[in-house]
Design a protein around this motif. Structure first.
Motif, PDB file in Angstrom:
ATOM      1  N   ASP A   1       0.827  -1.210   0.000  1.00 43.37           N
ATOM      2  CA  ASP A   1       0.000   0.000   0.000  1.00 43.37           C
ATOM      3  C   ASP A   1       0.859   1.257   0.000  1.00 43.37           C
ATOM      4  OD1 ASP A   1      -2.434  -1.367  -0.043  1.00 43.37           O
ATOM      5  OD2 ASP A   1      -2.434  -1.594   2.128  1.00 43.37           O
TER       6      ASP A   1
ATOM      7  N   SER B   1       1.744   1.692  -3.560  1.00 41.88           N
ATOM      8  CA  SER B   1       0.634   2.194  -4.379  1.00 41.88           C
ATOM      9  C   SER B   1       0.424   3.685  -4.163  1.00 41.88           C
ATOM     10  CB  SER B   1      -0.649   1.422  -4.060  1.00 41.88           C
ATOM     11  OG  SER B   1      -1.216   1.807  -2.814  1.00 41.88           O
TER      12      SER B   1
ATOM     13  N   GLY C   1      -5.119  -1.105   0.268  1.00 34.78           N
ATOM     14  CA  GLY C   1      -5.653  -2.419  -0.079  1.00 34.78           C
ATOM     15  C   GLY C   1      -5.877  -3.281   1.138  1.00 34.78           C
TER      16      GLY C   1
END
Length: 290
Positions: free
Chosen positions: A209, A212, A279
């Protein structure tokens, strides 16, 4: 987009490089070792060997890459040495920003932390100032973070990602990592801080994450943004869950003693408004899933 990732073989760099390439970006990644550079090349990136504490060498590889964006993922955490990590935040960031400026780069996305905020109630938003604590150990950490963020902000477009505690492959919170060793009583890790099940509140983010968020931040406005999951939590809540995931004994809950004012966790509301969502929304399921 041409992107230079400094620290591309670290715990965030490893998931980040494939993510950037899958999005169509041309990636040059640096590693302190020849083996690390070779691994990056094997992935399809351009792997280069560079030490952030070697300003001339770093400037040369950044200039050769001709990046449009520089991504700062430099840390020195493998030895749990706070002084070494602080030096990298201060000096490594200085050298990286100088190299970026010399190459004409305007945008940087830099890794910072979300537990340097001043004391208060509830999770901290980005409007909360950094701590001005007189406590010597914490003051050193906050001073290095402040230097990192101020130096990054010398570039015209600087996004500072204030990560929560990183968990996932290769981190201290992974099986065999420093936290597992501390909980099992195998060794003390002074830089780690307390592993007591107390009321100190932390925010977490999985390394995938965190990666991302870098991809999302490539076109964000400048300034700091907390990158954390949705559930800040006290150690008495998250440590037993982590211990179960690691297969080590759960710590005995500490006697109620309140929490340090700065141990308050952080809010991800700004990142959510910009379209980023983790996520793994909570460490509750994330620890077990790894």
């Amino acid at each position: 987009m041409r992107i230079f990732v400094a620290g591309a073989t670290g715990v965030v760099g490893r998931p980040l490089v494939p993510l950037l390439m899958a999005a169509g970006h041309q990636v040059t990644g640096s590693s302190r070792t020849a083996e690390g550079a070779a691994r990056l090349t094997a992935l399809g990136a351009t792997g280069v060997r560079a030490d952030a504490l070697d300003p001339a060498g770093l400037r040369a590889v950044v200039a050769a890459a001709e990046p449009e964006v520089v991504v700062h993922q430099l840390t020195d955490l493998s030895g749990a040495d706070g002084a070494a990590n602080g030096r990298l935040r201060r000096e490594g960031t200085r050298h990286l920003v100088d190299a970026a400026a010399a190459a004409g780069v305007r945008r940087i996305v830099a890794q910072s932390i979300c537990w340097a905020y001043a004391p208060g109630d509830g999770p901290a938003g980005e409007e909360v100032p950094l701590d001005d604590t007189p406590d010597e150990a914490r003051a050193r950490t906050v001073a290095a973070v402040r230097a990192l963020e101020r130096t990054a902000a010398e570039l015209p477009d600087a996004v500072v990602l204030r990560y929560g505690l990183l968990y996932g492959p290769g981190t201290w919170y992974a099986p065999g990592g420093a936290v597992a060793a501390a909980l099992a009583g195998e060794r003390a890790v002074p830089f780690l801080g307390s592993t007591e099940a107390d009321d100190a509140v932390s925010s977490f983010v999985h390394t995938a994450d965190a990666a991302s968020a870098v991809l999302a931040a490539l076109d964000w406005p400048g300034g700091p943004v907390n990158i954390v999951d949705d559930e800040p939590a006290a150690a008495r809540d998250w440590l037993p869950v982590l211990a179960a995931a690691l297969g080590v004994p759960a710590p005995v809950p500490a006697a109620a003693a309140g929490r340090p004012g700065w141990a308050r966790g952080a809010s991800n509301a700004l990142a959510a408004r910009r379209g980023w969502r983790p996520g793994r929304p909570s460490w509750r399921s994330g620890f077990a899933a790894r």
